[in-house]
Design a protein around this motif. Structure first.
Motif, PDB file in Angstrom:
ATOM      1  N   VAL A  56       0.408  -1.133   0.059  1.00 49.55           N
ATOM      2  CA  VAL A  56       0.099   0.185   0.220  1.00 49.55           C
ATOM      3  C   VAL A  56       0.746   1.553   0.080  1.00 49.55           C
ATOM      4  N   ALA A  57       1.964   1.309   0.960  1.00 54.20           N
ATOM      5  CA  ALA A  57       2.626   1.962   1.213  1.00 54.20           C
ATOM      6  C   ALA A  57       3.529   2.748  -0.430  1.00 54.20           C
ATOM      7  N   VAL A  81       2.010   1.802  -3.161  1.00 57.01           N
ATOM      8  CA  VAL A  81       1.188   2.115  -4.385  1.00 57.01           C
ATOM      9  C   VAL A  81       1.323   3.246  -4.595  1.00 57.01           C
ATOM     10  N   ARG A  82       1.260   4.036  -2.756  1.00 53.25           N
ATOM     11  CA  ARG A  82       0.425   5.757  -2.812  1.00 53.25           C
ATOM     12  C   ARG A  82       1.585   6.605  -2.808  1.00 53.25           C
ATOM     13  N   ARG A  83       2.452   5.099  -2.886  1.00 51.42           N
ATOM     14  CA  ARG A  83       4.035   6.857  -2.839  1.00 51.42           C
ATOM     15  C   ARG A  83       3.889   7.439  -4.231  1.00 51.42           C
ATOM     16  N   ARG A  84       3.462   6.987  -5.723  1.00 54.62           N
ATOM     17  CA  ARG A  84       3.119   6.903  -7.256  1.00 54.62           C
ATOM     18  C   ARG A  84       1.683   7.682  -6.984  1.00 54.62           C
ATOM     19  N   PRO A 107      -1.566   8.724  -4.837  1.00 56.50           N
ATOM     20  CA  PRO A 107      -1.851   8.674  -3.839  1.00 56.50           C
ATOM     21  C   PRO A 107      -3.456   8.213  -3.865  1.00 56.50           C
ATOM     22  N   ASP A 108      -3.479   9.035  -4.231  1.00 54.57           N
ATOM     23  CA  ASP A 108      -5.381   8.472  -4.467  1.00 54.57           C
ATOM     24  C   ASP A 108      -6.362   7.521  -4.656  1.00 54.57           C
ATOM     25  N   ILE A 137      -7.679   1.278  -3.023  1.00 57.66           N
ATOM     26  CA  ILE A 137      -6.897  -0.084  -2.585  1.00 57.66           C
ATOM     27  C   ILE A 137      -7.801  -0.702  -1.769  1.00 57.66           C
ATOM     28  N   GLY A 169      -3.597   0.457   5.777  1.00 53.62           N
ATOM     29  CA  GLY A 169      -3.699   1.746   5.102  1.00 53.62           C
ATOM     30  C   GLY A 169      -4.819   1.038   3.718  1.00 53.62           C
ATOM     31  N   THR A 189      -8.021   1.494   1.496  1.00 50.39           N
ATOM     32  CA  THR A 189      -9.176   1.938   1.695  1.00 50.39           C
ATOM     33  C   THR A 189     -10.536   1.842   2.286  1.00 50.39           C
TER      34      THR A 189
END
Ligand code: CP3
Length: 320
Positions: free
Chosen positions: A204-205, A207-210, A212-213, A216, A235, A237
């Motif tokens: 998750v971390a 994927v969110r770096r690339r 964020p919105d 998941i 984290g 969604t």
């Protein structure tokens, strides 16, 4: 959950054309076709990419086969093999999957969400270790106790490549992604934390770096009382709920964010009152909040098409 599969004659036809199951996964035109078939037939609100969670170990150089009636068969991994897992041609190998995502996105209307997915590291590892499906993943649990460091390395490697795999699917057109941890429910609390929570939090971390919105969805099947801390710590969604999650708990979880689920797939095989009752309970308990109505696990080959149609009608009536 699975939308395509052996309950659909058009799937069986395309599957025959493709030859093997993996050929179907790796032929973009056919994988896209099979992804779209249930959308054309039923008009679901979301499509899930047709592929399999086991293309990831295959892309790392492991032998993977699917045999009719036997499910997936892999060459069981040994401790010494873990360092040799090769990421050199990982994305080249998976290029046809990314191409299938692009083709599907082009064919789908903008109102229809396209879901990409991967297996969670623990669930993928269970197949890599045992070499096949087992009732309670005894071989993988034992491997973890005997070779704790090797297990951490294997899960770490899978988390790293799976995150990059999801990023590429999103780049190719996936609107949201789902992480399937179908075997989360066989672990004790300690192992659940190490094998499920930690690697999924890592994915998750990354994927969110690339992105964020991008939503998941995490599906730690059978995690029971640990569902809440799973969302907090990873984290994700939204939470995919299996059908054993009690409605009171599902409603509480929904108070903290979207939930997906959780009809027992056998209610869809049974149809009639069993289906109506299952739908009523879910809509009664969760219908007012953020809900992705879905099965609590994959659709089974014996599911009558007429009951899928009946389910959609029940849901559309309830929404109107
Ligand atoms: O609906 C779709 O198009 C989604 C595609 C999809 C498949 N597998 C295709 C498939 C998805 C999302 C999966 C996920 C998957 N694969 C999981 C996680 C979710 C879950 O169901 O628990 C797991 C554990 C696997 C591994 C796997 N693949 C198993 C254990 C099997 C054999 C089960 C069986 O029913 O025989 C598969 C084969 C498979 N993957 C099929 C499909 C449609 C059935 C084979 C066929 O119909 O030809």
């Amino acid at each position: 959950m699975r939308q395509a599969g052996r309950y659909l004659p058009e799937y069986k036809e395309t599957r025959r054309k493709a030859g093997s199951f993996l050929d179907l996964c790796y032929t973009p035109e056919l994988a896209a076709e099979v992804t779209l078939q249930p959308i054309r037939r039923f008009g679901f609100d979301a499509a899930i990419l047709f592929s399999d969670i086991l293309v990831v170990p295959h892309a790392l150089g492991r032998e993977v086969r699917f045999e009719e009636g036997r499910g997936p068969l892999l060459e069981p991994i040994a401790v010494g093999d873990i360092e040799r897992l090769s990421i050199a041609s990982f994305h080249d190998h998976l290029q046809p999957v990314y191409e299938a995502v692009g083709r599907v996105r082009e064919s789908l209307s903008h109102e229809t969400t396209l879901l990409g997915f991967c297996g969670a590291p623990w669930t993928v590892a269970t197949y890599m270790i045992a070499g096949h499906g087992t009732p309670d993943q005894g071989p993988a649990r034992l491997f973890g106790y005997r070779h704790a460091d090797a297990m951490d390395r294997l899960l770490g490697k899978l988390a790293e490549v799976s995150a990059e795999y999801l990023v590429r699917q999103i780049e190719a057109g996936a609107d949201a992604v789902q992480i399937f941890d179908s075997w989360a429910g066989v672990l004790d609390e300690e192992c659940f934390e190490r094998y499920c929570v930690r690697p999924v939090a890592e994915i998750v971390a990354r994927v969110r770096r690339r992105f964020p919105d991008v939503p998941i969805i995490g599906f730690p099947r059978g995690a029971a009382g640990a569902y809440r801390s799973y969302r907090e710590k990873t984290g994700v969604t939204a939470l995919g709920l299996d059908w054993t999650v009690p409605m009171s708990m599902a409603a509480e979880l929904q108070g903290e964010g979207p939930v997906q689920g959780n009809l027992d797939p056998m209610r869809l095989v049974a149809g009639g009152d069993a289906l109506i009752e299952g739908v009523d309970i879910i809509l009664g308990g969760l219908g007012a909040g953020p809900l992705i109505f879905n099965l609590g696990h994959g659709i089974t080959p014996e599911t009558p098409i007429a009951y899928v149609e009946a389910l959609i009608e029940l849901l559309r009536e309830a929404k109107a």
